[in-house]
Design a protein around this motif. Sequence first.
Motif, short mmCIF file in Angstrom:
data_model
loop_
_atom_site.label_atom_id
_atom_site.label_comp_id
_atom_site.label_asym_id
_atom_site.label_seq_id
_atom_site.Cartn_x
_atom_site.Cartn_y
_atom_site.Cartn_z
N GLU A 74 -11.42 -54.37 47.62
CA GLU A 74 -10.66 -53.77 48.25
C GLU A 74 -9.67 -54.61 49.07
N THR A 78 -6.36 -52.80 48.57
CA THR A 78 -5.55 -52.28 49.60
C THR A 78 -4.67 -53.14 50.66
N VAL A 86 -8.18 -52.87 55.65
CA VAL A 86 -9.34 -52.18 55.14
C VAL A 86 -10.27 -51.88 56.27
#
Length: 539
Positions: A74, A78, A86
């Motif tokens: 992630e 992200t 995140v």
Amino acid sequence: MAPPTQVLVCDSTACRSSGGEQLFKVLRGEIKDLGLDVRVVKTGCYGFCGLGPVAVVHPGAVLYCHVDEDGAGEIARTHLRGGRLVQRLLYRSMNGEGRRNFLHEIPFFEKQQRVVLENSGLIDPEDINEYIARDGYFALAEALRSRAGPAGVVDAVLRSGLRGRGGAGFPTGRKWSFAAAQESPEKYIICNADEGDPGAFMDRSILEGNPHAVLEGMLIAGYAVGAREGYVYVRAEYPLAVKRLEIAIRQAQKLGLLGKNILGSGFNFDVDIALGAGAFVCGEETALLRSAMGFRGEPRVRPPYPVEKGLYDKPTIINNVETLANVPVIIRCGPEWYAALGTGGSKGTKIFSLAGQIRNTGLIEVPMGISLADIVYDIGGGPPPGRRIKAVQTGGPSGGAVPAELLDVPVDYESLQAVGTIMGSGGLIVLDDTDCMVDLAKFYMQFAAHESCGACTPCRVGVVHVVDILERITRGEGTMDDLHELGELADDVREASLCGLGQTAANPVLSTMKYFWDEYLAHVKERRCAAGVCKALSH
Ligand SMILES: Cc1cc2nc3c(=O)[nH]c(=O)nc-3n(C[C@H](O)[C@H](O)[C@H](O)COP(=O)(O)O)c2cc1C
Ligand code: SF4
């Protein structure tokens, strides 16, 4: 030009044990798959050991905690690709103060002052160039080219007021001046990295996070006193610290920062590693010397002190890891700058490992003179919800418990001694109403009994006898005579033992008897353990 994006991943023993290595691998793999121009660097410890594995994204110093494999992916997708934080992995204060995105916003760091740990968590400890880029080895260069020569270095350390961080707090400059005054063509510098105190990991973190700072401290010590050889006596149970030291030594040798004619100055100095035998007593300096020479690690009577007769009977300086890691800072920033940190008799900062009943466990560095209350409540975040802090054990097995009502005590050598404990090497264990102080004393005495080398009777026999009495009391079979005998025996062991282990072994008993006498009485007279720890007494 925009600064490059980097992810610093803590690669200390603590973060490794919670999955740090996997985090590094997954993150690097994802970044490669996504074709991102991001550097992933393994670093030493930030101190947030309870939140590991930890990663920090720069620029911005965004702190991510408890990063599992999914989290690593992630962060890559992200944050690094998408430019969004995140949310679920950001730091959340357990005090209910909410989320904090950036490293510098976190209350844990507000009252800290990272001097020795300045580079830990920032640089790759396995790359000497990163240390040099942060002014590493500049202090050595300055010492070597200073017109004041070796005497000037000793004088600077004297003026800084640095005291040994290994426990006793002996002034480092004085130790060095004694060693410098010895007429001997052979002298040695030993770095004591034995760290046998239960719960302490300050020295391990320094070595894992910035081994070059310790090597540089040893080099400066060698130059100051006229030694050409140094050893790091490190416990074999610290494989990562040993590995990083080996790498650091090799890299420094390759660059001519260890070996012959260092920086063209004519000064020769090299460092080797001696693996410790894994016994607490081997940290005691005379036992360490014997162990380093291949004999059983048994202490001997002092004097002669190691500065006169040390390794192979030659003048030897033995200094703790943290003590030596302070030295480059003193030379680089100046003894006056250093002496302005801390209190009148205790200069500089101190590193502590915070453990026990506290929300933020981990590693901290604070200026001397800060109160224990500030450490426990402001940095440590206080006790877990619904609990009440009862005491703080400082100084590990050689120290004592400071009761909650005295937590305003400043953390310096003299003030801690005045309340019946010691600074020690830096283990801080926080105790709350679920801890039994008699049981705590028993734990430390059992440790001392197990670790006693057995060479002298007061320690070998006396400590075991103290353990027997404490066991009786915690089994609900203690008498008032036992309590009386406990105090007398503890005093006798302290006075008659040969080395520091025996001389300090009974301190946890004496300090808990002083401040928590009512708990001892409750165990003996009422057969009651209020904390519910002593099973035989918990009804
Ligand atoms: C039982 C015992 C264990 C010790 N363990 C350590 C240790 O692990 N590391 C350390 O630096 N000093 C330890 N010491 C203190 C050392 O004997 C010595 O005082 C210290 O290494 C000196 O360095 P410093 O002046 O830089 O503090 C221990 C002392 C005793 C009595
Ligand atoms: S005090 Fe204990 S550890 Fe020290 S020499 Fe005596 S028996 Fe050994």
